[in-house]
Structure formats: structure tokens, C-alpha cells
Design a protein around this motif. Structure first.
Motif, PDB file in Angstrom:
ATOM      1  N   UNK A  13      41.366  86.584  54.038  1.00 44.01           N
ATOM      2  CA  UNK A  13      41.278  88.023  53.789  1.00 44.01           C
ATOM      3  C   UNK A  13      41.193  88.726  55.140  1.00 44.01           C
ATOM      4  N   UNK A  14      41.983  89.789  55.301  1.00 45.30           N
ATOM      5  CA  UNK A  14      42.029  90.496  56.583  1.00 45.30           C
ATOM      6  C   UNK A  14      42.106  91.997  56.351  1.00 45.30           C
ATOM      7  N   UNK A  15      41.534  92.757  57.295  1.00 45.16           N
ATOM      8  CA  UNK A  15      41.660  94.211  57.220  1.00 45.16           C
ATOM      9  C   UNK A  15      42.988  94.680  57.816  1.00 45.16           C
ATOM     10  N   UNK A  16      43.792  93.756  58.366  1.00 42.08           N
ATOM     11  CA  UNK A  16      45.071  94.114  58.981  1.00 42.08           C
ATOM     12  C   UNK A  16      46.287  93.527  58.277  1.00 42.08           C
ATOM     13  N   UNK A  17      46.126  92.394  57.649  1.00 37.55           N
ATOM     14  CA  UNK A  17      47.256  91.658  57.111  1.00 37.55           C
ATOM     15  C   UNK A  17      47.090  91.424  55.614  1.00 37.55           C
ATOM     16  N   UNK A  18      48.199  91.171  54.946  1.00 37.70           N
ATOM     17  CA  UNK A  18      48.156  90.832  53.520  1.00 37.70           C
ATOM     18  C   UNK A  18      47.327  89.565  53.357  1.00 37.70           C
ATOM     19  N   UNK A  19      46.526  89.525  52.295  1.00 38.60           N
ATOM     20  CA  UNK A  19      45.729  88.340  52.016  1.00 38.60           C
ATOM     21  C   UNK A  19      46.623  87.166  51.628  1.00 38.60           C
ATOM     22  N   UNK A  20      46.063  85.962  51.770  1.00 39.86           N
ATOM     23  CA  UNK A  20      46.854  84.800  51.359  1.00 39.86           C
ATOM     24  C   UNK A  20      45.959  83.660  50.909  1.00 39.86           C
ATOM     25  N   UNK A  21      46.533  82.854  50.033  1.00 38.66           N
ATOM     26  CA  UNK A  21      45.949  81.576  49.646  1.00 38.66           C
ATOM     27  C   UNK A  21      46.698  80.526  50.451  1.00 38.66           C
ATOM     28  N   UNK A  22      46.018  79.902  51.413  1.00 41.02           N
ATOM     29  CA  UNK A  22      46.634  78.864  52.236  1.00 41.02           C
ATOM     30  C   UNK A  22      46.282  77.509  51.638  1.00 41.02           C
ATOM     31  N   UNK A  23      47.295  76.777  51.241  1.00 40.98           N
ATOM     32  CA  UNK A  23      47.115  75.439  50.694  1.00 40.98           C
ATOM     33  C   UNK A  23      47.150  74.485  51.891  1.00 40.98           C
ATOM     34  N   UNK A  24      46.002  73.886  52.193  1.00 42.12           N
ATOM     35  CA  UNK A  24      45.808  73.109  53.414  1.00 42.12           C
ATOM     36  C   UNK A  24      46.109  71.625  53.191  1.00 42.12           C
ATOM     37  N   UNK A  25      46.926  71.072  54.080  1.00 44.59           N
ATOM     38  CA  UNK A  25      47.300  69.662  54.018  1.00 44.59           C
ATOM     39  C   UNK A  25      47.082  68.996  55.371  1.00 44.59           C
ATOM     40  N   UNK A  26      46.900  67.685  55.322  1.00 39.00           N
ATOM     41  CA  UNK A  26      46.891  66.855  56.519  1.00 39.00           C
ATOM     42  C   UNK A  26      47.868  65.718  56.250  1.00 39.00           C
TER      43      UNK A  26
END
Length: 161
Positions: free
Chosen positions: A73-86
Motif C-alpha cells: 500500500x502506498x500514498x503514491x502508487x497503485x496498491x498491489x498484491x505481490x505473490x512472492x516466490x523463491x
């Protein structure tokens, strides 16, 4: 909120990092991040991961782990759901990336590179192979102002601004 993937490809004690220096108006400009990108229509997280890895690195991932979801969540950018992988299995050769410079970095050196403040939280969870997690990170500008792991707020370190 958009859906994206973020992947950290490892080889021994090294991590493939992307130094975002090639695009103007890039929310990640000058930061070091993993590889990944936005979902295309009807893609699963895994399909997006494999496509983005191929597009950005030239590598075909053969072994990877879905680590968690990071709500950004950001006050400057569109929010996103980041699906994290390794990922630690891959085939192919690295190619030039049009979004930045790809470089293998030792995990020890990784902490000294400019990146988002919250990255250290999910990288630590990932390195410890924590069970699948949900992490919320809220930013004002480049400063992390709130973090919660699996719904529980986390204490933030004091900043020396």
C-alpha cells in the motif's frame, strides 16, 4: 489493486537481483529487487512467475516455492498484491533485461543495497523458509510506516533521517 509476482532466484549463497535503472517514472527506480511483474488476463501466480522469469532473465524456472502474499500500500502508487516466490532451479542462460541490470549478489551483500524498507522483512521470512505468510506493508513515499505479518502489527525500527 493489481496482482504481481516477485521472485528471488538463488544459486548457492547468491541471489539474482535486478537493479532498476532503465525506466523513467519507475516506482522501483534505482532500487534492487527480485524479478517479476504484472499478471496478464487469466494467469495464475505460477503462470505469471514462469512467464516473467523467462521474459526478464531468459531463464526457465524448474524448481520454485510460493512463499506468501505481500499487500503493498502506498500514498503514491497503485496498491498491489505481490505473490512472492523463491526459486533455486532453472535452465538456460541470462539475457539482458530491458528493465534494469541483472546481477548475482551474495546474500551477505544484499543488505547493503538500496531497496524498499519492507523487503528485509519478507526476505528474512523467505530465507528462514517460514510457512506461507501474508505480509502487509504501508508506505508514505519511500518510508515504511506500517507492517503486519499474518494480521499482527510488527514493530518498525527507528529511522535515522
Amino acid at each position: 489493486m493489481k496482482n504481481t509476482t516477485l521472485c528471488y532466484i538463488t544459486q548457492g549463497d547468491q541471489v539474482l537481483m535486478l537493479h532498476r535503472v532503465k525506466k523513467e517514472h519507475d516506482l522501483n527506480k534505482d532500487k534492487w529487487i527480485g524479478i517479476g511483474g504484472k499478471f496478464e488476463e487469466n494467469e495464475s501466480p505460477e503462470e505469471c512467475l514462469l512467464r516473467e522469469a523467462r521474459e526478464e532473465t531468459g531463464l526457465t524456472l524448474t524448481d520454485y516455492r510460493y512463499c506468501g502474499i505481500v499487500t503493498f500500500v502506498s500514498d503514491r502508487w497503485e496498491g498491489e498484491y505481490m505473490h512472492l516466490f523463491q526459486a533455486d532451479g532453472f535452465e538456460g542462460s541470462l539475457k539482458e533485461c530491458d528493465e534494469g541490470e541483472l546481477q548475482w549478489i551474495t546474500r551477505e551483500h544484499l543488505d547493503r543495497l538500496p531497496k524498499w524498507e519492507g523487503d528485509r522483512i519478507f526476505l528474512d521470512l523467505m530465507w528462514k523458509q517460514a510457512p506461507f505468510f501474508s505480509l502487509k506493508l504501508c508506505y508514505e513515499g519511500d518510508h515504511l510506516v506500517y507492517a503486519a505479518l499474518n494480521g499482527t502489527p510488527l514493530p518498525l525500527e527507528e529511522r535515522k533521517d
